[in-house]
Design a protein around this motif. Structure first.
Motif: not given
Lengths: 316, 303
Positions: A25, A43, A51, A159, A162-164, A179, A183, A189, B66-69, B71-72, B74-80, B118
């Protein structure tokens, strides 16, 4: 042979993913406009170290675990490719230290410990390991993946989304739990055992003070999966894969498997107490009966029957 | 003298027990109400206990640890996060599951949009085969179960249909018999009427009898006799049983009726015999009279 081919396939796809993220991109933009990028991309670029999620979960259980709960644990193992299963651990007071040691030995960063007591009650410890917090849940309403009514199926190691439910953000302890769940249950990933597609979703929602876990497969109607990018959104359906369980938080500790208590569930009653109550209820049954009998007797004595004037009408 | 004291003691004991039981009952009723509130085995306290620890600062601090930084991606988290519209009743399984389902579906859609923006692959392509969570053997079982369920449902449906059809046919049958009875009655009635008419007219119509309208003559009165009855030879006038014959017989003949009836039915009484001795389809199919020892005879013949 087959394995090798698969591996190469995943590899072949994965780099394109990464490229989508960063380089592909960027490249045209760089050539055209210099360094004007999307903020997000910038960023990641500007952050000193990219990360990388190196989560590893140790999954184990206590000795004398029930078969049902053991199956649940195995299901969890099959869902999480970034976990390591270990031998059963004796569930005694010093298990915290043992587990911490084990986690360190296995170089894991978190732990799921299924503790079964009295062959009946399942407790789940969710801990971040070297120093992080740990949560103790009691597990209810367990359905394993083997149940035949759960008809879905998905790739092993893809993968999950995760739906909360939004009430995870209502309180401090829920936030912490959320959190930890992201994790532990989120697969890192580009984990080497993970697959590059997303075909299932973990659903966590808080109802009635419990966290309910569901695992659904995402499906679209056949021969349209390539078109899903355009219009398949409405046709998307979910099929449950399992397992199901329901977590009720009991306590949150500051350290891993111990440490200061940060939270205590004010509504929690241990199953032992419940059973005791039930037993007492049963014991009370006889007493009640006796009492009722006595009361009846007293009532009869105090209210004697009026003599029936028609009693011997037909006798003559 | 001894007895009354004993009784009084007993009473005393009972009284004291009673008090204890009363206390217990109060507790029990409480516990009952508790267990009613939730059926799934986890009882809740009705009121949150006051001394439960809740260290918000500590929890927040831990979370920050414990939280991730930030600026990570969303693709790492995949949470909604999905807002639930309304409170769900936990004990209503269907509603609860439906709410979970909608939540998951909504989340999937959002995630899908994000992934799409993305430009990342989402579902696996149809030609991507890899190990699945559930084995093929297990999925086979699931499939089989679904099939049997479907089959059972169909079978039950069929059974129900058959039952209904049977009921209907019964009704129709009843109606038919009713109709028949009515018809018979009508016919008899008409004959009687005709007779009366004849009597009233003083047998005046005797001469031109043939001209009289006989309502039963041209209608279905004799239709039955033309019907073929199974197991009766074409020329048999006794109908295989000679029942009509015996029915018409006088009362004096009743005593020897049985033997006569049978003989008549067997050998005939009047009428042509020739037709009766012919085979019909029924007599041909009747294998009762065949020789059963045929096989043995065959064997002997071979030797």
């Amino acid at each position: 042979m087959v394995k090798k081919r698969k591996h190469s396939e995943t590899k072949a796809v994965e780099p394109t993913n990464k490229d989508d993220d960063n380089s592909v991109q960027e490249r045209p933009k760089r050539t055209l406009l210099g360094w004007k990028d999307k903020t997000e991309v910038k960023e990641t670029e500007s952050s000193p170290a990219v990360f990388r999620n190196k989560e590893k979960v140790l999954v184990t259980c206590s000795r004398r675990i029930n078969y049902r709960y053991r199956h649940l644990m195995l299901n969890v193992v099959s869902l999480l490719p970034h976990c390591k299963k270990d031998n059963k651990v004796e569930s005694k007071s010093s298990k915290g230290a043992t587990l911490n040691e084990l986690v360190e030995l296995k170089s894991c960063s978190s732990c799921l410990f299924f503790e079964c007591r009295k062959h009946k009650d399942l407790y789940l410890w969710m801990a971040k390991c070297p120093s992080g917090p740990s949560v103790k849940f009691i597990v209810n309403a367990v359905h394993t993946m083997e149940e035949l009514k759960l008809t879905g199926n998905h790739l092993r190691g893809s993968r999950p989304l995760l739906s909360f439910s939004s009430n995870f953000d209502n309180d401090a302890h829920w936030k912490l739990v959320k959190e930890m769940i992201t994790q532990i249950f989120g697969i890192p990933k580009e984990h080497r055992k993970s697959k590059p597609y997303h075909d299932h979703v973990f659903n966590f929602s808080i109802v009635d003070g419990h966290i309910w876990f569901r695992n659904y497969q995402i499906t679209v109607p056949h021969n349209e999966s390539d078109k899903v990018a355009r219009g398949g959104l409405d046709k998307m359906t979910l099929i449950e894969v399992g397992p199901r369980f329901c977590l009720n938080p009991i306590k949150i500790f500051g350290g891993s498997f111990g440490g200061p208590t940060l939270y205590e569930n004010p509504l929690y009653v241990s199953p032992n107490q419940i059973r005791a109550l039930e037993k007492r209820q049963k014991a009370g049954k006889y007493a009640k009966k006796v009492k009722a009998k006595k009361r009846r007797k007293m009532h009869e004595l105090s209210n004697p029957l009026e003599p029936n004037e028609f009693a011997d009408m037909w006798k003559e | 003298m001894g007895q009354p004291t004993k009784e009084s003691i007993l009473y005393d004991e009972e009284g004291s027990e009673d008090d204890e039981m009363g206390d217990m009952n109060v507790e029990l009723s409480e516990s009952e109400s508790e267990s009613d509130s939730d059926e799934e085995g986890d009882v809740k306290l009705l009121e949150p206990s006051k001394k439960a620890i809740y260290n918000r600062e500590g929890l927040d601090e831990k979370r920050q640890d414990i939280i991730w930084p930030e600026n990570v991606g969303w693709i790492h988290r995949l949470s909604i996060d999905i807002t639930q519209e309304q409170e769900v009743d936990v004990n209503d399984d269907l509603k609860r599951e439906a709410s979970f389902y909608t939540q998951a579906l909504e989340g999937t859609r959002q995630a899908f949009e994000k992934l799409q923006s993305m430009g990342l692959p989402f579902l696996r392509p149809p030609d991507y085969y890899a190990e699945m969570v559930k084995t093929d053997a297990h999925m086979e079982k699931v499939k089989r179960r679904l099939l049997t369920e479907q089959k059972e449902m169909e079978e039950a449906d069929e059974r129900r249909k058959a039952r209904e059809a049977k009921k209907l046919s019964k009704e129709i049958q009843a109606q038919k018999t009713k109709e028949r009875a009515k018809q018979k009655k009508d016919e008899i009635e008409s004959v009687k009427k005709w007779r009366k008419q004849r009597q009233q007219s003083g047998f005046a119509g005797d001469v031109n009898d043939g001209e009289l309208e006989l309502p039963f003559e041209d209608s279905k009165a004799f239709e039955r006799s033309s019907k073929r009855r199974p197991g009766v030879a074409p020329g048999d006038r006794s109908g295989g049983k000679a029942r009509q014959f015996s029915g018409k017989g006088k009362k004096g003949m009743d005593k020897k009726r049985k033997g006569t009836e049978f003989k008549n039915s067997k050998f005939g009484f009047g009428g042509r015999k020739g037709m009766r001795k012919q085979n019909t389809a029924d007599t041909t199919d009747d294998v009762r009279a065949f020789n059963k020892g045929g096989m043995a005879g065959n064997n002997k013949r071979k030797r």
